[in-house]
Design a protein around this motif. Sequence first.
Motif, mmCIF file in Angstrom:
data_model
loop_
_atom_site.group_PDB
_atom_site.id
_atom_site.type_symbol
_atom_site.label_atom_id
_atom_site.label_comp_id
_atom_site.label_asym_id
_atom_site.label_seq_id
_atom_site.Cartn_x
_atom_site.Cartn_y
_atom_site.Cartn_z
ATOM 1 N N SER A 192 0.828 -1.216 0.000
ATOM 2 C CA SER A 192 0.000 0.000 0.000
ATOM 3 C C SER A 192 0.854 1.255 0.000
ATOM 4 O O SER A 192 0.562 2.232 -0.715
ATOM 5 C CB SER A 192 -0.928 -0.002 1.224
ATOM 6 O OG SER A 192 -1.874 -1.041 1.150
ATOM 7 N N ALA A 193 1.915 1.255 0.796
ATOM 8 C CA ALA A 193 2.799 2.424 0.855
ATOM 9 C C ALA A 193 3.509 2.642 -0.479
ATOM 10 O O ALA A 193 3.632 3.778 -0.958
ATOM 11 C CB ALA A 193 3.817 2.244 1.980
ATOM 12 N N GLN A 222 -1.624 -10.071 -5.749
ATOM 13 C CA GLN A 222 -2.775 -9.473 -6.404
ATOM 14 C C GLN A 222 -2.857 -7.983 -6.101
ATOM 15 O O GLN A 222 -3.178 -7.167 -6.975
ATOM 16 C CB GLN A 222 -4.061 -10.171 -5.939
ATOM 17 C CG GLN A 222 -5.324 -9.663 -6.616
ATOM 18 C CD GLN A 222 -5.265 -9.794 -8.121
ATOM 19 O OE1 GLN A 222 -4.943 -10.850 -8.649
ATOM 20 N NE2 GLN A 222 -5.552 -8.705 -8.839
ATOM 21 N N GLN A 223 -2.548 -7.622 -4.868
ATOM 22 C CA GLN A 223 -2.539 -6.215 -4.474
ATOM 23 C C GLN A 223 -1.518 -5.435 -5.301
ATOM 24 O O GLN A 223 -1.794 -4.316 -5.768
ATOM 25 C CB GLN A 223 -2.218 -6.108 -2.981
ATOM 26 C CG GLN A 223 -2.231 -4.695 -2.414
ATOM 27 C CD GLN A 223 -1.780 -4.665 -0.946
ATOM 28 O OE1 GLN A 223 -1.390 -5.692 -0.381
ATOM 29 N NE2 GLN A 223 -1.835 -3.491 -0.345
ATOM 30 N N ALA A 224 -0.336 -6.012 -5.490
ATOM 31 C CA ALA A 224 0.696 -5.353 -6.290
ATOM 32 C C ALA A 224 0.259 -5.207 -7.739
ATOM 33 O O ALA A 224 0.465 -4.151 -8.362
ATOM 34 C CB ALA A 224 2.001 -6.137 -6.202
ATOM 35 N N THR A 225 -0.363 -6.236 -8.282
ATOM 36 C CA THR A 225 -0.820 -6.184 -9.674
ATOM 37 C C THR A 225 -1.916 -5.137 -9.848
ATOM 38 O O THR A 225 -1.899 -4.334 -10.794
ATOM 39 C CB THR A 225 -1.331 -7.562 -10.111
ATOM 40 O OG1 THR A 225 -0.263 -8.509 -10.024
ATOM 41 C CG2 THR A 225 -1.847 -7.524 -11.538
ATOM 42 N N THR A 226 -2.854 -5.127 -8.910
ATOM 43 C CA THR A 226 -3.944 -4.157 -8.974
ATOM 44 C C THR A 226 -3.420 -2.730 -8.912
ATOM 45 O O THR A 226 -3.972 -1.820 -9.547
ATOM 46 C CB THR A 226 -4.940 -4.402 -7.827
ATOM 47 O OG1 THR A 226 -5.460 -5.729 -7.939
ATOM 48 C CG2 THR A 226 -6.080 -3.403 -7.865
ATOM 49 N N SER A 227 -2.335 -2.535 -8.161
ATOM 50 C CA SER A 227 -1.738 -1.202 -8.013
ATOM 51 C C SER A 227 -0.744 -0.879 -9.124
ATOM 52 O O SER A 227 -0.132 0.200 -9.108
ATOM 53 C CB SER A 227 -1.042 -1.095 -6.656
ATOM 54 O OG SER A 227 -1.937 -1.332 -5.589
ATOM 55 N N ARG A 232 7.744 -3.685 -10.493
ATOM 56 C CA ARG A 232 8.635 -2.875 -9.643
ATOM 57 C C ARG A 232 8.823 -3.494 -8.258
ATOM 58 O O ARG A 232 9.815 -3.205 -7.589
ATOM 59 C CB ARG A 232 8.071 -1.462 -9.492
ATOM 60 C CG ARG A 232 7.807 -0.766 -10.830
ATOM 61 C CD ARG A 232 7.123 0.574 -10.632
ATOM 62 N NE ARG A 232 7.995 1.545 -9.984
ATOM 63 C CZ ARG A 232 7.585 2.761 -9.594
ATOM 64 N NH1 ARG A 232 6.314 3.118 -9.761
ATOM 65 N NH2 ARG A 232 8.429 3.594 -9.044
ATOM 66 N N MET A 233 7.869 -4.302 -7.828
ATOM 67 C CA MET A 233 7.936 -4.973 -6.536
ATOM 68 C C MET A 233 8.096 -6.468 -6.806
ATOM 69 O O MET A 233 7.185 -7.118 -7.327
ATOM 70 C CB MET A 233 6.682 -4.693 -5.719
ATOM 71 C CG MET A 233 6.673 -5.341 -4.344
ATOM 72 S SD MET A 233 5.136 -4.941 -3.447
ATOM 73 C CE MET A 233 5.411 -5.847 -1.922
ATOM 74 N N HIS A 234 9.254 -7.016 -6.445
ATOM 75 C CA HIS A 234 9.602 -8.379 -6.839
ATOM 76 C C HIS A 234 9.703 -9.294 -5.622
ATOM 77 O O HIS A 234 10.567 -9.098 -4.757
ATOM 78 C CB HIS A 234 10.925 -8.387 -7.600
ATOM 79 C CG HIS A 234 10.959 -7.412 -8.739
ATOM 80 N ND1 HIS A 234 10.272 -7.611 -9.919
ATOM 81 C CD2 HIS A 234 11.589 -6.213 -8.881
ATOM 82 C CE1 HIS A 234 10.468 -6.602 -10.739
ATOM 83 N NE2 HIS A 234 11.270 -5.728 -10.137
ATOM 84 N N LEU A 235 8.820 -10.287 -5.528
ATOM 85 C CA LEU A 235 8.869 -11.297 -4.485
ATOM 86 C C LEU A 235 9.682 -12.470 -5.017
ATOM 87 O O LEU A 235 9.194 -13.264 -5.835
ATOM 88 C CB LEU A 235 7.457 -11.751 -4.103
ATOM 89 C CG LEU A 235 6.688 -10.902 -3.085
ATOM 90 C CD1 LEU A 235 6.506 -9.480 -3.577
ATOM 91 C CD2 LEU A 235 5.318 -11.535 -2.790
#
Length: 363
Positions: A192-193, A222-227, A232-235
Motif C-alpha cells: 500500500s505504501a 494481487q494487491q501489487a498487480t492491482t496497483s 517494480r515490486m519483486h517477491l
Amino acid sequence: MTAAGGTAAVVHVVLPNDIDDPATPSGGNSYDRRICAGLAASGWAVHEHAVRGTWPQPSMTERAELAGVLAALPDDALVLLDGLVASAVPEVLVPQSHRLRLVVLVHLPLGEEAVRSRAAEGETLAAAVAVITTSAWTRQRLIDLYALPADRVHVATPGSEQAPVAPGSATGSELLCVAAVAPHKGHDVLTSALSAVADLRWTCLCVGALDRDPDFVDRVRQQATTSGLQDRMHLVGPRTGVELDAAYAAADLLVLASRGETYGMVVTEALARGIPVLATATNGLPESLGHAPDGSLPGMLVPPDDPTALAGALRRWLDDAALRDQLRHSARGRRGTLTGWAVTSALVANVLACVPVTAGRSA
C-alpha cells in the motif's frame, strides 16, 4: 570452557529439525547455528538434537519423539532448548525439569502472537532454570506476561558480521525488504505504501520465504498487480549466502513493515553494511536500529500498520538527497558499534555456566 576436573562442560541443544534447511532460512535458525558454533569454539562440548516437528504445533508423535530425546539424557544434564520447540509442550518439559537443567532460548514469545499459547508457554518457562531472550524488549515482555523472576531472564542480542559498505545509488531508489512473506511482516502495508509513491522512481526487492502463508502471498501479489506494481515490486523467495550478500550490496534502503518483531536481525545485517533502515517502531525494532555514536538515528521509524506514515517516510527518502546523505552517514556510524557473534555466544555461555549442577535434580 571446562568443568571441574578439567573436562569440557557439556550442553545438549534441542533445535527445530529445519535448523540447516536453506529453503527455510530464519533469524531464529541462524541465531541457533551461530550459538552452537560459538559455544563449541569456546570449549563447550555441544550435543545437538534436531527434533522433527511442525513446531510450535507438533503432532502427538512428534511430542513423543521429543519426550524420548529428553528421557535419554542423563540426570543433571544441561539442556538449551529453542523456545519454538520448548514453549509449546509443557507436558513434555515440566516432568523432565525435576531431573534436567532446562534453559529455554526464546526468539519469539508464543503468547505474544496467540493468547491461547500463553498458558503453555508460561508453564514451560516457569519450569526452566533460566531463560535467554534475544532482546531487552523480549525479556521485559516475558517478565510481564508470566511474572518470571527477573534474575532468571537474560538477554543475548544477536551479533552481526562486518561486511563491505554498500555504495548506494545517487537516487536511493533500490529498496530491499528481507522478511518471510507472512502477515506479521506487513507486506500488505508495504505494498500500500509503495502504491502511494508510485509516481517516484524506485524498485523493491522482497527477499523471503513464500511458503509460510500461501494465501497471504497470493493476496500481496494481487494487491501489487492491482496497483500496477508488478514490474517494480519483486517477491523472489528466500536467498542465502552470496545471493543474499548481493541483494544487500545493491540496496539503498532496507524497508521493514513488520507488525511485530522481537529484535530484527535483518536490521543489523543492513547496518553492518552501512545501509539505512526504514522500519516500524514496534517491539524490539527500535532496539536493533539503535543510534550512531553522535546520537542520530541510522534510519527512520514509523508506526506499525500505517501505510500512510510508511509512504510519507519513503517519499522523504526518495525526494531528499540531503536526508539520504545524513542517514547513510548515521548508518555507517552505527555500523562501527555493532558487536559480533562471539559476544552473543559469550553471553549465552555465561548463563549456562552459572546454572548450578544440582539445579535440575528433584529433592
